[in-house]
Design a protein around this motif. Sequence first.
Motif, PDB file in Angstrom:
ATOM      1  N   ARG A  77       0.740  -1.119  -0.068  1.00 51.41           N
ATOM      2  CA  ARG A  77       0.134   0.077   0.050  1.00 51.41           C
ATOM      3  C   ARG A  77       0.947   1.314  -0.031  1.00 51.41           C
ATOM      4  O   ARG A  77       0.533   2.238  -0.755  1.00 51.41           O
ATOM      5  N   GLU A  78       1.938   1.398   0.923  1.00 49.67           N
ATOM      6  CA  GLU A  78       2.770   2.652   1.015  1.00 49.67           C
ATOM      7  C   GLU A  78       3.925   2.442  -0.088  1.00 49.67           C
ATOM      8  O   GLU A  78       4.419   3.354  -0.262  1.00 49.67           O
ATOM      9  N   GLY A  79       4.304   1.321  -0.710  1.00 52.96           N
ATOM     10  CA  GLY A  79       5.411   1.352  -1.326  1.00 52.96           C
ATOM     11  C   GLY A  79       6.661   1.077  -0.742  1.00 52.96           C
ATOM     12  O   GLY A  79       7.710   1.449  -1.350  1.00 52.96           O
ATOM     13  N   ARG A  80       6.715   1.045   0.712  1.00 57.68           N
ATOM     14  CA  ARG A  80       7.862   0.940   1.350  1.00 57.68           C
ATOM     15  C   ARG A  80       8.712  -0.464   1.418  1.00 57.68           C
ATOM     16  O   ARG A  80       7.657  -1.406   1.598  1.00 57.68           O
ATOM     17  N   SER A  81      10.128  -0.438   1.177  1.00 62.53           N
ATOM     18  CA  SER A  81      10.599  -1.772   0.925  1.00 62.53           C
ATOM     19  C   SER A  81      11.772  -1.381   1.967  1.00 62.53           C
ATOM     20  O   SER A  81      12.516  -0.593   2.301  1.00 62.53           O
ATOM     21  N   ILE A  82      11.870  -2.811   2.737  1.00 68.47           N
ATOM     22  CA  ILE A  82      12.465  -2.830   4.040  1.00 68.47           C
ATOM     23  C   ILE A  82      13.534  -3.982   3.912  1.00 68.47           C
ATOM     24  O   ILE A  82      12.882  -5.184   3.600  1.00 68.47           O
ATOM     25  N   SER A  83      14.843  -3.820   3.897  1.00 63.36           N
ATOM     26  CA  SER A  83      15.630  -5.125   3.762  1.00 63.36           C
ATOM     27  C   SER A  83      15.575  -5.605   5.179  1.00 63.36           C
ATOM     28  O   SER A  83      15.867  -4.965   6.352  1.00 63.36           O
ATOM     29  N   LEU A  84      15.812  -7.088   5.190  1.00 59.72           N
ATOM     30  CA  LEU A  84      15.747  -7.777   6.447  1.00 59.72           C
ATOM     31  C   LEU A  84      16.897  -8.512   6.726  1.00 59.72           C
ATOM     32  O   LEU A  84      16.966  -9.452   7.421  1.00 59.72           O
ATOM     33  N   SER A  85      18.016  -8.100   5.975  1.00 61.30           N
ATOM     34  CA  SER A  85      19.252  -8.808   6.159  1.00 61.30           C
ATOM     35  C   SER A  85      20.052  -8.089   7.124  1.00 61.30           C
ATOM     36  O   SER A  85      20.338  -6.760   7.062  1.00 61.30           O
ATOM     37  N   ALA A 317       7.917  -0.654  11.944  1.00 63.54           N
ATOM     38  CA  ALA A 317       7.417  -0.275  10.703  1.00 63.54           C
ATOM     39  C   ALA A 317       5.825  -1.117  10.989  1.00 63.54           C
ATOM     40  O   ALA A 317       4.956  -0.259  10.798  1.00 63.54           O
ATOM     41  N   CYS A 318       5.870  -2.174  11.245  1.00 62.23           N
ATOM     42  CA  CYS A 318       4.296  -2.950  11.490  1.00 62.23           C
ATOM     43  C   CYS A 318       3.747  -2.200  12.811  1.00 62.23           C
ATOM     44  O   CYS A 318       2.525  -2.029  12.451  1.00 62.23           O
ATOM     45  N   ALA A 319       4.459  -1.992  13.712  1.00 60.73           N
ATOM     46  CA  ALA A 319       3.884  -1.608  14.880  1.00 60.73           C
ATOM     47  C   ALA A 319       3.201  -0.143  14.601  1.00 60.73           C
ATOM     48  O   ALA A 319       2.186   0.302  14.965  1.00 60.73           O
ATOM     49  N   GLU A 320       4.009   0.690  13.893  1.00 56.32           N
ATOM     50  CA  GLU A 320       3.330   2.064  13.645  1.00 56.32           C
ATOM     51  C   GLU A 320       2.255   2.106  12.645  1.00 56.32           C
ATOM     52  O   GLU A 320       1.496   2.685  12.838  1.00 56.32           O
ATOM     53  N   ALA A 321       2.226   0.842  11.646  1.00 53.31           N
ATOM     54  CA  ALA A 321       1.083   0.807  10.860  1.00 53.31           C
ATOM     55  C   ALA A 321       0.069  -0.025  11.335  1.00 53.31           C
ATOM     56  O   ALA A 321      -1.060  -0.106  10.853  1.00 53.31           O
ATOM     57  N   LEU A 327       3.957  -8.056   1.647  1.00 49.41           N
ATOM     58  CA  LEU A 327       4.503  -9.008   0.728  1.00 49.41           C
ATOM     59  C   LEU A 327       5.897  -9.134   0.984  1.00 49.41           C
ATOM     60  O   LEU A 327       6.815  -8.264   1.329  1.00 49.41           O
ATOM     61  N   LEU A 328       6.291 -10.218   0.799  1.00 47.18           N
ATOM     62  CA  LEU A 328       7.675 -10.935   1.023  1.00 47.18           C
ATOM     63  C   LEU A 328       8.451 -11.525   0.041  1.00 47.18           C
ATOM     64  O   LEU A 328       7.856 -12.495  -0.513  1.00 47.18           O
ATOM     65  N   ALA A 329       9.607 -10.931  -0.360  1.00 43.66           N
ATOM     66  CA  ALA A 329      10.275 -11.281  -1.607  1.00 43.66           C
ATOM     67  C   ALA A 329      11.931 -11.923  -1.038  1.00 43.66           C
ATOM     68  O   ALA A 329      12.486 -10.925  -0.667  1.00 43.66           O
ATOM     69  N   ALA A 330      11.921 -13.198  -1.099  1.00 46.68           N
ATOM     70  CA  ALA A 330      13.187 -13.604  -0.336  1.00 46.68           C
ATOM     71  C   ALA A 330      13.735 -14.867  -1.141  1.00 46.68           C
ATOM     72  O   ALA A 330      13.929 -16.124  -0.790  1.00 46.68           O
ATOM     73  N   PRO A 331      13.994 -14.800  -2.462  1.00 45.25           N
ATOM     74  CA  PRO A 331      14.481 -15.816  -3.043  1.00 45.25           C
ATOM     75  C   PRO A 331      16.009 -16.154  -2.855  1.00 45.25           C
ATOM     76  O   PRO A 331      16.809 -15.241  -2.507  1.00 45.25           O
ATOM     77  N   PRO A 332      16.355 -17.211  -2.720  1.00 47.15           N
ATOM     78  CA  PRO A 332      17.829 -17.487  -2.677  1.00 47.15           C
ATOM     79  C   PRO A 332      18.529 -17.272  -3.954  1.00 47.15           C
ATOM     80  O   PRO A 332      18.102 -17.292  -4.946  1.00 47.15           O
ATOM     81  N   LEU A 333      19.936 -17.310  -3.818  1.00 46.28           N
ATOM     82  CA  LEU A 333      20.815 -17.253  -4.939  1.00 46.28           C
ATOM     83  C   LEU A 333      20.805 -18.668  -5.420  1.00 46.28           C
ATOM     84  O   LEU A 333      20.594 -19.594  -4.908  1.00 46.28           O
ATOM     85  N   PRO A 334      20.709 -18.943  -6.839  1.00 50.30           N
ATOM     86  CA  PRO A 334      20.501 -20.059  -7.479  1.00 50.30           C
ATOM     87  C   PRO A 334      21.897 -20.738  -7.582  1.00 50.30           C
ATOM     88  O   PRO A 334      22.275 -21.028  -8.665  1.00 50.30           O
ATOM     89  N   ILE A 335      22.199 -21.210  -6.561  1.00 45.76           N
ATOM     90  CA  ILE A 335      23.781 -21.761  -6.344  1.00 45.76           C
ATOM     91  C   ILE A 335      23.529 -23.418  -6.502  1.00 45.76           C
ATOM     92  O   ILE A 335      23.105 -23.868  -5.637  1.00 45.76           O
TER      93      ILE A 335
END
Length: 349
Positions: A77-85, A317-321, A327-335
């Motif tokens: 909805r907001e278009g906010r992207s957060i890295s989880l690494s 961010a979740c607590a604030e909102a 949406l979670l995108a977490a593909p591994p490297l195709p090693i």
Amino acid sequence: MTLRQGQGPDAAAQGLDAPVQLPSENPADLDRQNPEAEIALRAEAYRNWGRWGDDDVLGTLNFIDDDIRRAAAALVREGRSISLSQPFDTDGPQKGWRRRTNPVHTMTDTGTDAERGNQGFPHGIGGADDVIAMPLQCSTQWDGLGHIFDHGFAWNGRRAGDVVTSDGDLVTGIEHAASVIVSRGVLLDVGRHLSPETGELADGHAITVADLEACAAAEGVEVRRGDIVLVRTGHYTRARREGWGDYAGGPAPGLSLTTAGWLHRTEIAAIATDTWGFEVRPNEFDVPAFQPLHQVVIPNLGLTIGEMWNLDELASACAEASRWEFLLAAPPLPITGAVGSPVNPLALL
């Protein structure tokens, strides 16, 4: 022998469809002197071998389908992207156990080389190049289905030696998941739920089914089939504030062995935590045991596990909102043939 879902070896051998009596989800009921029996009980009760066919290489990632991804995309909805690494650098948490070291980043071409004109390029152009050497599970990562075995068997009842050899994982290599791990993410901030003053669980705190369900209820979120569940304990927060210490392999909060049934019946696709080892450490026995929940859920359930994820910015961010799904995108490297992979997961709100 391939066991049907919810069957133990005795029932399968006799051709019976009788369900196995489900283990207790109360940690107080664990026989702390008998990890072998407690592990076997849950492995047999929640085994998914054959559920998606004899040739399956994805396990519970099969729960993610196109409809689930479309619904997850609508959560942006907001278009906010957060890295989880976590960072991938030499200041990471690893201490060398089982040859796990922190990443070593080396420059092979630099600006100094360009200034001196010794790179051999024409017309003044220069460049920089670098190389990195690291174990695939040294920082934020996925455990693949070839990572853990149970009594010499890998996911789906295959012999471990037929799956992973010196050439790598010949069957369930992480490359098979490269286009799969995009789904609805759900954050269960158990640290903040159980310890609102600090947001951090104590080392050795075993997260129970009751904890997970109470946290979800408090957040007003329902865990559904195909979800990728993220469990924040606050252990990473403490490590970054006080220093890594024994973050890698030492005492930590984490999931109890008794959550295996919840992990099975919710039909989640994957789960990740902000800890080194996903499950509570020390493990819940008075005699030697090592990662018993891994032994149940990876080779038997076929569950993909993520570890050492940085969930702090997402939690804020979740607590604030007041919204705990995204949406979670977490593909591994195709090693090819790898049993795990570094990942830079992105949560999009």
